[in-house]
Design an enzyme around this catalytic site. Structure first.
Site, mmCIF file in Angstrom:
data_model
loop_
_atom_site.group_PDB
_atom_site.id
_atom_site.type_symbol
_atom_site.label_atom_id
_atom_site.label_comp_id
_atom_site.label_asym_id
_atom_site.label_seq_id
_atom_site.Cartn_x
_atom_site.Cartn_y
_atom_site.Cartn_z
ATOM 1 N N LYS A 124 -19.627 -81.204 4.959
ATOM 2 C CA LYS A 124 -20.749 -80.304 4.675
ATOM 3 C C LYS A 124 -21.592 -80.912 3.574
ATOM 4 C CE LYS A 124 -21.984 -76.112 6.022
ATOM 5 N NZ LYS A 124 -21.591 -75.531 7.323
HETATM 6 N N1 GLU Z 1 -23.875 -75.653 10.254
HETATM 7 C C1 GLU Z 1 -23.214 -75.262 11.461
HETATM 8 C C2 GLU Z 1 -21.820 -74.730 11.168
HETATM 9 O O1 GLU Z 1 -21.544 -74.286 10.083
HETATM 10 C C3 GLU Z 1 -23.227 -76.361 12.503
HETATM 11 C C4 GLU Z 1 -22.585 -77.653 12.114
HETATM 12 C C5 GLU Z 1 -22.839 -78.767 13.124
HETATM 13 O O2 GLU Z 1 -23.381 -78.503 14.173
HETATM 14 O O3 GLU Z 1 -22.447 -79.891 12.810
HETATM 15 O O4 GLU Z 1 -21.006 -74.656 12.030
#
Ligand code: GLU
Length: 435
Positions: A124
């Site tokens: 993240k």
């Molecule tokens: N931000 C989204 C999540 O928390 C998607 C992450 C992604 O597609 O890599 O799942």
């Protein structure tokens, strides 16, 4: 590294440091991780390995603002794990982003990918900024400079960002371009959630909300409740909340309340969701001033009697102070971490079925995986194919977790952690530790 330590004689699951409140995302994640580790009888070495992020990066991002002044922002990227494959996870822009939060969100991505059987690890990113106060050009310079700082980290086979809170297709396009300019070739697969014309996937934007609804329908089915006989409450009317509300509406459900930053909107006869979506589009992305509803507070909204409550806003919304007031039969976590670990047991005692975030909102990363596959193949699928495959993967994941929850007599959340940790730990054992 010690191994094969008998977990019954050890208290290492309770370590390290003082007991925190389990009301922060990181502690909530650790609380659930410890519980699953005990069920799986993970040895200490494995526990430590899976609890520790692979990499935690903090960078300063200098930006020349429109007025000519330089401002410096703090940016983060945490790679929690890359045992299952390249790490994957969104990038958020928000004033309260911090390393602890990004760490929790990164590990949730690891478990989320494992739950839906997507071959990615978890990561993240975040930049502490107030995107509402930035112009488009400032946002672009911020995004490009953040990407420049991550050139060694990102890569189609290494670490692949995606949208999250306050980031969108345009931001992903800038990341793709900055990375590609430096690589001296177009590298679409370095980021997902891109505009379709730039190698994005059909259905990616709606994927998280679509996945929420797939698993909600599966849960209703287990309870013997017909979707068109349900009352639904949705907290948040962004990408996830509005799509979830729309798709439940199409199922014939009565959406009795939704909310956004401007407050809650309640109508016991059911809200006209398509009208609200159009309203928001024409009203600066806000429900402010929407007339065909009674205005209620965020607290009132969460405590409404309903069949399905979809918290799709942000973390820690249902916690020890309000968990006992929840009157929903099912909570489907559209957001990451909307229910704290302290609230889990209260909801369980009250018979509320919680579809955990790492399952409920995994539709986003599932279609991100599809996007990455399509980019690498240079061959693009129809929306119908994307949705069909998404549905199948979400449905399978729900069934797998349901089975684990029955097998161990545990909640769906606990089952999700048991399933995910087991999958990563088994893969790690096969790969071994490189020395
Ligand atoms: N931000 C989204 C999540 O928390 C998607 C992450 C992604 O597609 O890599 O799942």
């Amino acid at each position: 590294m010690s191994s094969k330590k008998d977990s019954s004689n050890s208290n290492f699951y309770k370590e390290p440091g003082p007991k925190l409140s389990a009301e922060s995302p990181f502690e909530s994640m650790m609380e659930r991780f410890r519980f699953a580790a005990e069920i799986l009888k993970l040895d200490e070495g494995m526990f430590q390995y899976l609890a520790s992020p692979v990499k935690q990066i903090i960078v300063s991002i200098p930006v020349v603002m429109d007025n000519g002044n330089i401002e410096v922002f703090e940016g983060y990227r945490v790679i929690h794990d890359n045992v299952l494959g390249p790490s994957k996870g969104g990038l958020r822009f928000a004033p309260d982003v911090n390393l602890e939060e990004v760490k929790a969100l990164a590990s949730w991505m690891t478990w989320k990918c494992a739950v839906v059987n997507v071959p990615f690890g978890g990561a993240k990113g975040g930049v502490r900024c107030n995107p509402k106060e930035l112009s488009m050009t400032e946002l672009e310079r911020l995004t490009r400079r953040y990407t420049a700082a991550m050139l060694e980290v990102f890569g189609p086979n290494k670490d692949i960002p995606a949208p999250d809170m306050n980031t969108n297709e345009q931001v992903m396009a800038w990341i793709m371009d900055t990375y590609s300019m430096n690589a001296q070739r177009t590298e679409t697969a370095v980021v997902t959630g891109k505009p379709i014309i730039l190698g994005g996937s059909q259905g990616r934007k709606e994927a998280t909300g679509r996945g929420v609804v797939t698993v909600t329908l599966a849960a209703l089915n287990k309870m013997g409740i017909m979707p068109n006989k349900t009352k639904v409450v949705v907290q948040g009317f962004g990408n996830v909340g509005s799509v979830s509300a729309q798709l439940m509406y199409e199922q014939g459900a009565k959406i009795i309340a939704v909310s956004d930053i401007s407050g809650g909107y309640y109508n016991e006869n059911g809200l006209d969701i398509p009208k609200m979506i159009t309203y928001v589009k024409n009203n600066n992305n806000s429900l402010e001033g929407f007339k065909e509803a009674e205005k209620i507070s965020n607290e009132q909204l969460l405590e409404l009697e309903c069949d399905v409550l979809i918290p799709a806003a942000k973390e820690d919304q249902i916690n020890r102070t309000n968990a006992h007031k929840i009157r929903a039969k099912i909570i489907a976590e559209g957001a990451n971490g909307p229910v704290t670990a302290n609230a889990d047991s209260i909801l369980e005692q009250n018979g509320v079925m919680v579809i955990p975030d790492i399952l409920a909102n995994a539709g986003g990363v599932t279609v991100s995986y599809f996007e990455w596959v399509q980019d690498r193949q240079g061959y693009f699928w129809t929306e119908e194919r994307v949705n069909r495959r998404l549905n199948r993967m979400m449905r399978n994941a729900f069934d797998n977790l349901y089975q684990v929850s029955e097998e161990y007599s545990i909640t769906l959340r606990q089952a999700a952690y048991v399933y995910a940790i087991n999958r990563v730990a088994t893969t790690l054992k096969l790969r071994g530790i490189y020395a």
